[in-house]
Write an enzyme that holds these catalytic residues in place. Structure first.
Site, PDB file in Angstrom:
ATOM      1  N   CYS A  74       0.920  -1.214  -0.171  1.00  0.00           N
ATOM      2  CA  CYS A  74       0.205  -0.009  -0.139  1.00  0.00           C
ATOM      3  C   CYS A  74       1.034   1.222  -0.172  1.00  0.00           C
ATOM      4  O   CYS A  74       1.661   1.576   1.224  1.00  0.00           O
ATOM      5  CB  CYS A  74      -0.863   0.061   1.139  1.00  0.00           C
ATOM      6  N   CYS A 197      -5.071   6.157  -4.628  1.00  0.00           N
ATOM      7  CA  CYS A 197      -4.485   4.751  -4.386  1.00  0.00           C
ATOM      8  C   CYS A 197      -2.894   4.942  -4.797  1.00  0.00           C
ATOM      9  O   CYS A 197      -2.811   5.303  -5.891  1.00  0.00           O
ATOM     10  CB  CYS A 197      -4.910   3.639  -4.981  1.00  0.00           C
TER      11      CYS A 197
HETATM   12  N1  LIG Z   1      -5.983  -2.524  -2.011  1.00  0.00           N
HETATM   13  C1  LIG Z   1      -4.545  -2.770  -2.627  1.00  0.00           C
HETATM   14  C2  LIG Z   1      -3.572  -2.640  -1.375  1.00  0.00           C
HETATM   15  C3  LIG Z   1      -3.522  -1.133  -1.028  1.00  0.00           C
HETATM   16  C4  LIG Z   1      -3.562  -0.220  -2.051  1.00  0.00           C
HETATM   17  C5  LIG Z   1      -3.642   1.088  -2.233  1.00  0.00           C
HETATM   18  N2  LIG Z   1      -4.274   1.639  -0.671  1.00  0.00           N
HETATM   19  C6  LIG Z   1      -2.140   1.992  -2.009  1.00  0.00           C
HETATM   20  O1  LIG Z   1      -2.101   3.309  -1.608  1.00  0.00           O
HETATM   21  O2  LIG Z   1      -1.276   1.613  -2.809  1.00  0.00           O
HETATM   22  C7  LIG Z   1      -4.777  -4.307  -3.072  1.00  0.00           C
HETATM   23  O3  LIG Z   1      -5.109  -5.213  -2.348  1.00  0.00           O
HETATM   24  O4  LIG Z   1      -3.991  -4.536  -4.121  1.00  0.00           O
END
Ligand SMILES: N[C@H](CCC[C@H](N)C(=O)O)C(=O)O
Length: 257
Positions: A74, A197
């Site tokens: 993340c 994200c």
């Molecule tokens: N939900 C994403 C992980 C968190 C990604 C996101 N919150 C970031 O800031 O990179 C997954 O399961 O692939």
């Protein structure tokens, strides 16, 4: 069980952060983690992050999606965790920590966190989309009138119908200039659009350069939660020195009873 938590947000991607250096948090309690992330019955967050000790590095990051399951890297959460480590006095303005996708370096200056992401060498360029992994798997598709687009419906369709159980994060992007792109993301494991994200905007920046839609190696990503910057160097066919830069804010501290 009772513990202290800290609520953070990085360009609107929000997280529950816990200092788990004593290793008291029940990591296998999926129901507890999903309840903590629940926006009605809990604190409310896109994910939960544990800060733990590491034998050689400044700390270790353990990340859980809002569904309670441990997940891939993340980017925004990593940036918030660096701010948290500084708040706890574990680091000054530089950090080296271990996450699920390896070791990351980061620096903190005036509330802005620059997080070094893994290099990217495999990019699947298809006719209508790009797929790449920036620590999490990302599908990148260019679209017009992004502000009117039904990200939830179209994102869920791709995430479930095209990527199946494993899933992927789905990023919809609209070019604004040679080096500015608007991005909206349907996030796996949250199973909804998040306000930004981190690994997603990193994937978008690299995908746009790989497709020849930008000549720049310093890309501005405008998300509903705020602005992020991604920089990189392309060496041969490999994207190296990839950095995700943006704000990290502690919103409040709380006690879970
Ligand atoms: N939900 C994403 C992980 C968190 C990604 C996101 N919150 C970031 O800031 O990179 C997954 O399961 O692939």
């Amino acid at each position: 069980m009772q513990f202290t938590f800290y609520k953070y947000q990085g360009t609107g991607n929000d997280f529950v952060l816990i200092d788990n250096r004593q290793l008291l948090f029940p990591k296998n309690d999926t129901k507890l983690i999903s309840t903590l992330c629940d926006r009605k019955f809990g604190i409310g967050a896109d994910g939960l992050i544990l800060l733990e000790n590491h034998p050689d590095l400044d700390f270790k990051m353990v990340y859980f999606n809002a569904d309670g399951n441990q997940s891939s890297m993340c980017g925004n959460g990593g940036r918030c965790l660096v701010h948290f480590a500084n708040f706890l006095g574990i680091i000054q303005n530089k950090a080296t920590f271990e996450a699920i996708d390896g070791v990351h370096e980061a620096s903190l200056k005036e509330g802005m966190v620059s997080l070094k992401m893994n290099s990217v060498s495999e990019i699947q360029q298809k006719k209508d989309f790009t797929f790449l992994d920036t620590g999490s798997p990302h599908h990148v598709v260019v679209c017009q009138n992004l502000s009117e687009f039904d990200v939830h419906q179209e994102g869920a369709k791709l995430r479930y119908d095209f990527y199946g159980r494993e899933g992927a994060n789905i990023n919809f992007v609209e070019p604004k200039s040679d080096s500015i792109f608007s991005v909206r993301t349907y996030e796996r494991g949250v199973e909804a659009e998040t306000l930004s994200c981190g690994t997603g905007v990193t994937a978008v920046a690299i995908a746009m350069h790989s497709k020849g839609m930008t000549q720049s190696n310093k890309i501005t990503l405008q998300t509903p939660g705020g602005e992020l910057t991604v920089t990189f160097e392309k060496v041969g066919t490999v994207y190296k020195n990839v950095c995700l830069i943006g704000p990290a804010v502690m919103v409040f501290k709380g006690e879970w009873k």
